[in-house]
Design a protein around this motif. Structure first.
Motif, PDB file in Angstrom:
ATOM      1  N   ASP A  53     -45.975  84.037  16.219  1.00 30.22           N
ATOM      2  CA  ASP A  53     -45.709  85.321  15.570  1.00 30.22           C
ATOM      3  C   ASP A  53     -44.227  85.590  15.304  1.00 30.22           C
ATOM      4  OD1 ASP A  53     -48.412  85.807  15.649  1.00 30.22           O
ATOM      5  OD2 ASP A  53     -48.320  87.200  17.340  1.00 30.22           O
ATOM      6  N   ILE A  54     -43.376  85.360  16.286  1.00 28.49           N
ATOM      7  CA  ILE A  54     -41.961  85.713  16.133  1.00 28.49           C
ATOM      8  C   ILE A  54     -41.269  84.821  15.098  1.00 28.49           C
ATOM      9  CG2 ILE A  54     -39.730  85.817  17.325  1.00 28.49           C
ATOM     10  CD1 ILE A  54     -41.270  87.052  19.723  1.00 28.49           C
ATOM     11  N   PRO A  55     -41.395  83.478  15.187  1.00 31.90           N
ATOM     12  CA  PRO A  55     -40.767  82.666  14.129  1.00 31.90           C
ATOM     13  C   PRO A  55     -41.323  82.962  12.732  1.00 31.90           C
ATOM     14  CG  PRO A  55     -41.252  81.311  16.034  1.00 31.90           C
ATOM     15  CD  PRO A  55     -41.923  82.640  16.259  1.00 31.90           C
ATOM     16  N   LEU A  56     -42.616  83.233  12.623  1.00 33.24           N
ATOM     17  CA  LEU A  56     -43.210  83.562  11.327  1.00 33.24           C
ATOM     18  C   LEU A  56     -42.606  84.848  10.774  1.00 33.24           C
ATOM     19  CD1 LEU A  56     -45.270  83.073   9.071  1.00 33.24           C
ATOM     20  CD2 LEU A  56     -46.936  84.339  10.463  1.00 33.24           C
TER      21      LEU A  56
ATOM     22  N   GLN B  61     -40.403  85.085   7.273  1.00 34.00           N
ATOM     23  CA  GLN B  61     -40.845  85.968   6.194  1.00 34.00           C
ATOM     24  C   GLN B  61     -39.822  87.045   5.853  1.00 34.00           C
ATOM     25  OE1 GLN B  61     -44.626  87.316   7.761  1.00 34.00           O
ATOM     26  NE2 GLN B  61     -45.746  85.697   6.673  1.00 34.00           N
ATOM     27  N   ASN B  62     -38.912  87.338   6.784  1.00 38.93           N
ATOM     28  CA  ASN B  62     -37.981  88.442   6.586  1.00 38.93           C
ATOM     29  C   ASN B  62     -36.513  88.022   6.568  1.00 38.93           C
ATOM     30  OD1 ASN B  62     -39.721  91.040   6.624  1.00 38.93           O
ATOM     31  ND2 ASN B  62     -40.560  89.737   8.230  1.00 38.93           N
ATOM     32  N   GLY B  63     -36.256  86.710   6.511  1.00 44.06           N
ATOM     33  CA  GLY B  63     -34.892  86.233   6.342  1.00 44.06           C
ATOM     34  C   GLY B  63     -34.004  86.261   7.562  1.00 44.06           C
ATOM     35  N   HIS B  64     -34.601  86.112   8.739  1.00 50.13           N
ATOM     36  CA  HIS B  64     -33.828  86.084   9.979  1.00 50.13           C
ATOM     37  C   HIS B  64     -33.873  84.678  10.575  1.00 50.13           C
ATOM     38  CE1 HIS B  64     -34.049  90.393   9.578  1.00 50.13           C
ATOM     39  NE2 HIS B  64     -35.359  90.390   9.770  1.00 50.13           N
ATOM     40  N   ALA B  65     -32.785  84.269  11.219  1.00 46.66           N
ATOM     41  CA  ALA B  65     -32.769  82.989  11.933  1.00 46.66           C
ATOM     42  C   ALA B  65     -33.441  83.185  13.285  1.00 46.66           C
ATOM     43  CB  ALA B  65     -31.338  82.507  12.120  1.00 46.66           C
ATOM     44  N   CYS B  66     -34.115  82.153  13.769  1.00 47.61           N
ATOM     45  CA  CYS B  66     -34.814  82.235  15.050  1.00 47.61           C
ATOM     46  C   CYS B  66     -34.723  80.891  15.759  1.00 47.61           C
ATOM     47  CB  CYS B  66     -36.278  82.611  14.830  1.00 47.61           C
ATOM     48  SG  CYS B  66     -37.235  82.754  16.354  1.00 47.61           S
ATOM     49  N   ASP B  67     -34.209  80.919  16.984  1.00 42.93           N
ATOM     50  CA  ASP B  67     -34.161  79.723  17.823  1.00 42.93           C
ATOM     51  C   ASP B  67     -34.989  79.977  19.067  1.00 42.93           C
ATOM     52  OD1 ASP B  67     -32.318  77.994  16.332  1.00 42.93           O
ATOM     53  OD2 ASP B  67     -30.859  79.576  16.731  1.00 42.93           O
ATOM     54  N   LEU B  68     -35.722  78.966  19.498  1.00 43.06           N
ATOM     55  CA  LEU B  68     -36.614  79.088  20.653  1.00 43.06           C
ATOM     56  C   LEU B  68     -36.172  78.151  21.764  1.00 43.06           C
ATOM     57  CD1 LEU B  68     -39.308  79.848  22.118  1.00 43.06           C
ATOM     58  CD2 LEU B  68     -40.381  78.031  20.768  1.00 43.06           C
ATOM     59  N   THR B  69     -36.105  78.696  22.973  1.00 46.80           N
ATOM     60  CA  THR B  69     -35.953  77.879  24.172  1.00 46.80           C
ATOM     61  C   THR B  69     -37.053  78.312  25.133  1.00 46.80           C
ATOM     62  OG1 THR B  69     -34.347  79.422  25.132  1.00 46.80           O
ATOM     63  CG2 THR B  69     -33.457  77.547  23.938  1.00 46.80           C
ATOM     64  N   THR B  70     -37.463  77.398  25.996  1.00 45.62           N
ATOM     65  CA  THR B  70     -38.534  77.728  26.922  1.00 45.62           C
ATOM     66  C   THR B  70     -38.062  77.602  28.363  1.00 45.62           C
ATOM     67  OG1 THR B  70     -39.359  75.464  26.844  1.00 45.62           O
ATOM     68  CG2 THR B  70     -40.372  77.030  25.345  1.00 45.62           C
ATOM     69  N   ALA B  71     -38.629  78.451  29.195  1.00 47.57           N
ATOM     70  CA  ALA B  71     -38.417  78.402  30.639  1.00 47.57           C
ATOM     71  C   ALA B  71     -39.782  78.119  31.254  1.00 47.57           C
ATOM     72  CB  ALA B  71     -37.844  79.728  31.126  1.00 47.57           C
ATOM     73  N   ALA B  72     -39.845  78.130  32.565  1.00 43.13           N
ATOM     74  CA  ALA B  72     -41.090  77.784  33.249  1.00 43.13           C
ATOM     75  C   ALA B  72     -42.259  78.683  32.850  1.00 43.13           C
ATOM     76  CB  ALA B  72     -40.884  77.833  34.749  1.00 43.13           C
ATOM     77  N   ASP B  73     -42.020  79.993  32.750  1.00 48.64           N
ATOM     78  CA  ASP B  73     -43.139  80.902  32.514  1.00 48.64           C
ATOM     79  C   ASP B  73     -42.923  81.876  31.358  1.00 48.64           C
ATOM     80  OD1 ASP B  73     -41.161  82.251  33.847  1.00 48.64           O
ATOM     81  OD2 ASP B  73     -42.492  83.248  35.266  1.00 48.64           O
TER      82      ASP B  73
END
Length: 80
Positions: free
Chosen positions: A47-50, A54-66
């Motif tokens: 949902d967040i990257p989509l 769709q709205n012209g914002h950059a998005c980077d994802l990192t993950t932690a344990a939970d």
């Protein structure tokens, strides 16, 4: 001048609440504003990257344990 990084702690919230909280904060944010979203709902990974694409914002994802950490930059779409 220091740059503020806004944080939304949406851990424990289910879809669509994390993206709705982000959308509300982005509505009043000037271009270049960084917003960190912490989310634990697996749907946020979609949902967040989509929403950002769709709205012209950059998005980077990192993950932690939970949880996942999304760093969103308002109005700065990345050109991959």
């Amino acid at each position: 001048m220091a740059i503020d990084i806004l944080t939304i702690d949406a851990r424990g919230l289910k879809c669509p609440l994390p993206v709705l909280k982000l959308e509300k904060l982005l509505a009043g944010a000037p271009n270049g504003t960084s917003i960190v979203v912490l989310a634990s709902d697996p749907m946020a990974r979609i949902d967040i990257p989509l929403h950002c694409r769709q709205n012209g914002h950059a998005c980077d994802l990192t993950t932690a344990a939970d949880y996942m950490q999304f760093t969103v930059t308002a109005g700065v779409a990345r050109q991959d």
